[in-house]
Design a protein around this motif. Structure first.
Motif, PDB file in Angstrom:
ATOM      1  N   GLY A  32       0.821  -1.212   0.000  1.00  0.00           N
ATOM      2  CA  GLY A  32       0.000   0.000   0.000  1.00  0.00           C
ATOM      3  C   GLY A  32       0.851   1.256   0.000  1.00  0.00           C
ATOM      4  N   ILE A  33       1.931   1.250   0.746  1.00  0.00           N
ATOM      5  CA  ILE A  33       2.838   2.397   0.783  1.00  0.00           C
ATOM      6  C   ILE A  33       3.452   2.630  -0.601  1.00  0.00           C
ATOM      7  CG2 ILE A  33       5.037   3.235   1.732  1.00  0.00           C
ATOM      8  CD1 ILE A  33       2.680   3.455   3.668  1.00  0.00           C
ATOM      9  N   VAL A  34       3.793   1.561  -1.296  1.00  0.00           N
ATOM     10  CA  VAL A  34       4.364   1.687  -2.647  1.00  0.00           C
ATOM     11  C   VAL A  34       3.346   2.335  -3.587  1.00  0.00           C
ATOM     12  CG1 VAL A  34       5.151   0.373  -4.669  1.00  0.00           C
ATOM     13  CG2 VAL A  34       6.003  -0.203  -2.399  1.00  0.00           C
ATOM     14  N   VAL A  35       2.096   1.910  -3.523  1.00  0.00           N
ATOM     15  CA  VAL A  35       1.048   2.474  -4.385  1.00  0.00           C
ATOM     16  C   VAL A  35       0.875   3.971  -4.106  1.00  0.00           C
ATOM     17  CG1 VAL A  35      -1.420   2.437  -4.937  1.00  0.00           C
ATOM     18  CG2 VAL A  35      -0.181   0.288  -4.652  1.00  0.00           C
ATOM     19  N   ILE A  36       0.777   4.330  -2.853  1.00  0.00           N
ATOM     20  CA  ILE A  36       0.595   5.739  -2.487  1.00  0.00           C
ATOM     21  C   ILE A  36       1.783   6.580  -2.934  1.00  0.00           C
ATOM     22  CG2 ILE A  36       0.468   7.317  -0.502  1.00  0.00           C
ATOM     23  CD1 ILE A  36      -1.181   5.072   0.903  1.00  0.00           C
ATOM     24  N   THR A  37       2.977   6.058  -2.709  1.00  0.00           N
ATOM     25  CA  THR A  37       4.189   6.806  -3.063  1.00  0.00           C
ATOM     26  C   THR A  37       4.298   7.020  -4.570  1.00  0.00           C
ATOM     27  OG1 THR A  37       5.300   5.877  -1.134  1.00  0.00           O
ATOM     28  CG2 THR A  37       6.705   6.845  -2.824  1.00  0.00           C
ATOM     29  N   THR A  38       4.051   5.976  -5.361  1.00  0.00           N
ATOM     30  CA  THR A  38       4.169   6.124  -6.815  1.00  0.00           C
ATOM     31  C   THR A  38       3.053   7.003  -7.372  1.00  0.00           C
ATOM     32  OG1 THR A  38       3.021   4.012  -7.160  1.00  0.00           O
ATOM     33  CG2 THR A  38       5.443   3.971  -7.200  1.00  0.00           C
ATOM     34  N   ALA A  39       1.860   6.920  -6.797  1.00  0.00           N
ATOM     35  CA  ALA A  39       0.774   7.794  -7.252  1.00  0.00           C
ATOM     36  C   ALA A  39       1.106   9.246  -6.934  1.00  0.00           C
ATOM     37  CB  ALA A  39      -0.549   7.388  -6.600  1.00  0.00           C
ATOM     38  N   PHE A  40       1.645   9.498  -5.761  1.00  0.00           N
ATOM     39  CA  PHE A  40       2.028  10.861  -5.369  1.00  0.00           C
ATOM     40  C   PHE A  40       3.131  11.392  -6.288  1.00  0.00           C
ATOM     41  CE2 PHE A  40       4.661  13.763  -2.791  1.00  0.00           C
ATOM     42  CZ  PHE A  40       3.710  14.748  -2.542  1.00  0.00           C
ATOM     43  N   LEU A  44       3.008  14.568  -8.959  1.00  0.00           N
ATOM     44  CA  LEU A  44       3.953  15.686  -8.970  1.00  0.00           C
ATOM     45  C   LEU A  44       4.551  15.904 -10.356  1.00  0.00           C
ATOM     46  CD1 LEU A  44       5.926  15.241  -5.614  1.00  0.00           C
ATOM     47  CD2 LEU A  44       4.218  16.971  -6.160  1.00  0.00           C
ATOM     48  N   VAL A  45       4.827  14.813 -11.031  1.00  0.00           N
ATOM     49  CA  VAL A  45       5.475  14.897 -12.346  1.00  0.00           C
ATOM     50  C   VAL A  45       4.470  15.144 -13.466  1.00  0.00           C
ATOM     51  CG1 VAL A  45       6.838  13.603 -14.051  1.00  0.00           C
ATOM     52  CG2 VAL A  45       7.411  13.438 -11.628  1.00  0.00           C
ATOM     53  N   GLY A  46       3.346  14.434 -13.441  1.00  0.00           N
ATOM     54  CA  GLY A  46       2.452  14.484 -14.591  1.00  0.00           C
ATOM     55  C   GLY A  46       1.038  14.935 -14.319  1.00  0.00           C
ATOM     56  N   GLY A  47       0.759  15.488 -13.146  1.00  0.00           N
ATOM     57  CA  GLY A  47      -0.594  15.954 -12.863  1.00  0.00           C
ATOM     58  C   GLY A  47      -1.568  14.798 -12.725  1.00  0.00           C
ATOM     59  N   PRO A  48      -2.843  15.030 -13.097  1.00  0.00           N
ATOM     60  CA  PRO A  48      -3.870  13.989 -12.940  1.00  0.00           C
ATOM     61  C   PRO A  48      -3.544  12.701 -13.710  1.00  0.00           C
ATOM     62  CG  PRO A  48      -4.901  16.103 -13.377  1.00  0.00           C
ATOM     63  CD  PRO A  48      -3.419  16.297 -13.536  1.00  0.00           C
ATOM     64  N   LEU A  49      -3.006  12.825 -14.910  1.00  0.00           N
ATOM     65  CA  LEU A  49      -2.633  11.627 -15.669  1.00  0.00           C
ATOM     66  C   LEU A  49      -1.486  10.899 -14.969  1.00  0.00           C
ATOM     67  CD1 LEU A  49      -3.008   9.855 -18.143  1.00  0.00           C
ATOM     68  CD2 LEU A  49      -1.451  11.350 -19.391  1.00  0.00           C
ATOM     69  N   LEU A  53      -1.257   6.977 -13.793  1.00  0.00           N
ATOM     70  CA  LEU A  53      -0.161   6.103 -14.224  1.00  0.00           C
ATOM     71  C   LEU A  53       0.683   5.642 -13.035  1.00  0.00           C
ATOM     72  CD1 LEU A  53       0.965   7.859 -17.529  1.00  0.00           C
ATOM     73  CD2 LEU A  53      -0.273   5.708 -17.282  1.00  0.00           C
ATOM     74  N   GLY A  54       0.972   6.558 -12.107  1.00  0.00           N
ATOM     75  CA  GLY A  54       1.750   6.197 -10.923  1.00  0.00           C
ATOM     76  C   GLY A  54       1.028   5.196 -10.050  1.00  0.00           C
ATOM     77  N   GLY A  55      -0.289   5.384  -9.892  1.00  0.00           N
ATOM     78  CA  GLY A  55      -1.087   4.441  -9.113  1.00  0.00           C
ATOM     79  C   GLY A  55      -1.113   3.061  -9.745  1.00  0.00           C
ATOM     80  N   ALA A  56      -1.251   3.026 -11.082  1.00  0.00           N
ATOM     81  CA  ALA A  56      -1.272   1.745 -11.787  1.00  0.00           C
ATOM     82  C   ALA A  56       0.083   1.044 -11.668  1.00  0.00           C
ATOM     83  CB  ALA A  56      -1.640   1.946 -13.252  1.00  0.00           C
ATOM     84  N   LEU A  57       1.154   1.798 -11.882  1.00  0.00           N
ATOM     85  CA  LEU A  57       2.496   1.231 -11.777  1.00  0.00           C
ATOM     86  C   LEU A  57       2.755   0.773 -10.337  1.00  0.00           C
ATOM     87  CD1 LEU A  57       5.253   0.628 -13.037  1.00  0.00           C
ATOM     88  CD2 LEU A  57       5.939   2.949 -12.448  1.00  0.00           C
ATOM     89  N   GLY A  58       2.356   1.597  -9.364  1.00  0.00           N
ATOM     90  CA  GLY A  58       2.520   1.230  -7.955  1.00  0.00           C
ATOM     91  C   GLY A  58       1.719  -0.003  -7.592  1.00  0.00           C
ATOM     92  N   GLY A  59       0.519  -0.130  -8.159  1.00  0.00           N
ATOM     93  CA  GLY A  59      -0.299  -1.314  -7.910  1.00  0.00           C
ATOM     94  C   GLY A  59       0.370  -2.582  -8.403  1.00  0.00           C
ATOM     95  N   LEU A  60       0.945  -2.502  -9.596  1.00  0.00           N
ATOM     96  CA  LEU A  60       1.658  -3.666 -10.136  1.00  0.00           C
ATOM     97  C   LEU A  60       2.889  -3.997  -9.294  1.00  0.00           C
ATOM     98  CD1 LEU A  60       1.441  -2.910 -13.964  1.00  0.00           C
ATOM     99  CD2 LEU A  60       0.244  -4.695 -12.700  1.00  0.00           C
TER     100      LEU A  60
END
Length: 141
Positions: A32-40, A44-49, A53-60
């Motif tokens: 869960g921490i990985v998902v939150i961190t990558t989504a955050f 920061l880098v790409g806004g809403p998109l 993408l960060g959440g999806a990558l973090g989920g995987l």
């Protein structure tokens, strides 16, 4: 004759080795921490998109991190902290209290010659691992 905690752990190791028990301890908090961190970071880098993408990558990545890594139960038993070994000891004593034995070698022989006792102790271990360690147990292999 009383049985010591270390002897009980040895007995439980014998039973779990006989049943070829393995356990995988889940750690969903880390995923869960990985998902939150990558989504955050994505936000920061790409806004809403980037959040998506960060959440999806973090989920995987979190899923991969939490994939079951099975270890032999005897190994896990010997790595348990003394307080956890004491909890398990108390539960196991309830199973063997009515047995007739004079020393640890005799107790081991009685247990290893009884399929029913082995099943009771294996079930006790399985319940303990599921309840206390949120583990998944598998037999054989």
């Amino acid at each position: 004759m009383p049985i010591r905690v270390d002897q009980m752990m040895q007995l439980l190791c014998l039973v779990s080795r006989e049943k070829r028990m393995k356990a995988a301890v889940k750690s969903s908090f880390r995923g869960g921490i990985v998902v939150i961190t990558t989504a955050f970071a994505g936000g920061l880098v790409g806004g809403p998109l980037g959040i998506a993408l960060g959440g999806a990558l973090g989920g995987l990545l979190g899923t991969w991190m939490n994939s079951a890594k099975f270890k032999p139960v005897p190994q896990i038993l010997m790595e348990l902290p003394p307080a956890e070994q004491q909890k398990l000891y108390i539960e196991a004593i309830a199973v063997i209290k009515s047995l007739d034995w004079s020393d640890f070698a005799r107790l081991s022989a009685v247990v290893m010659n009884s399929h029913l006792l082995q099943l009771e102790l294996a079930k006790l271990l399985e319940n303990y691992f599921i309840r206390e360690l949120s583990a998944v147990i598998k037999y054989g292999e």
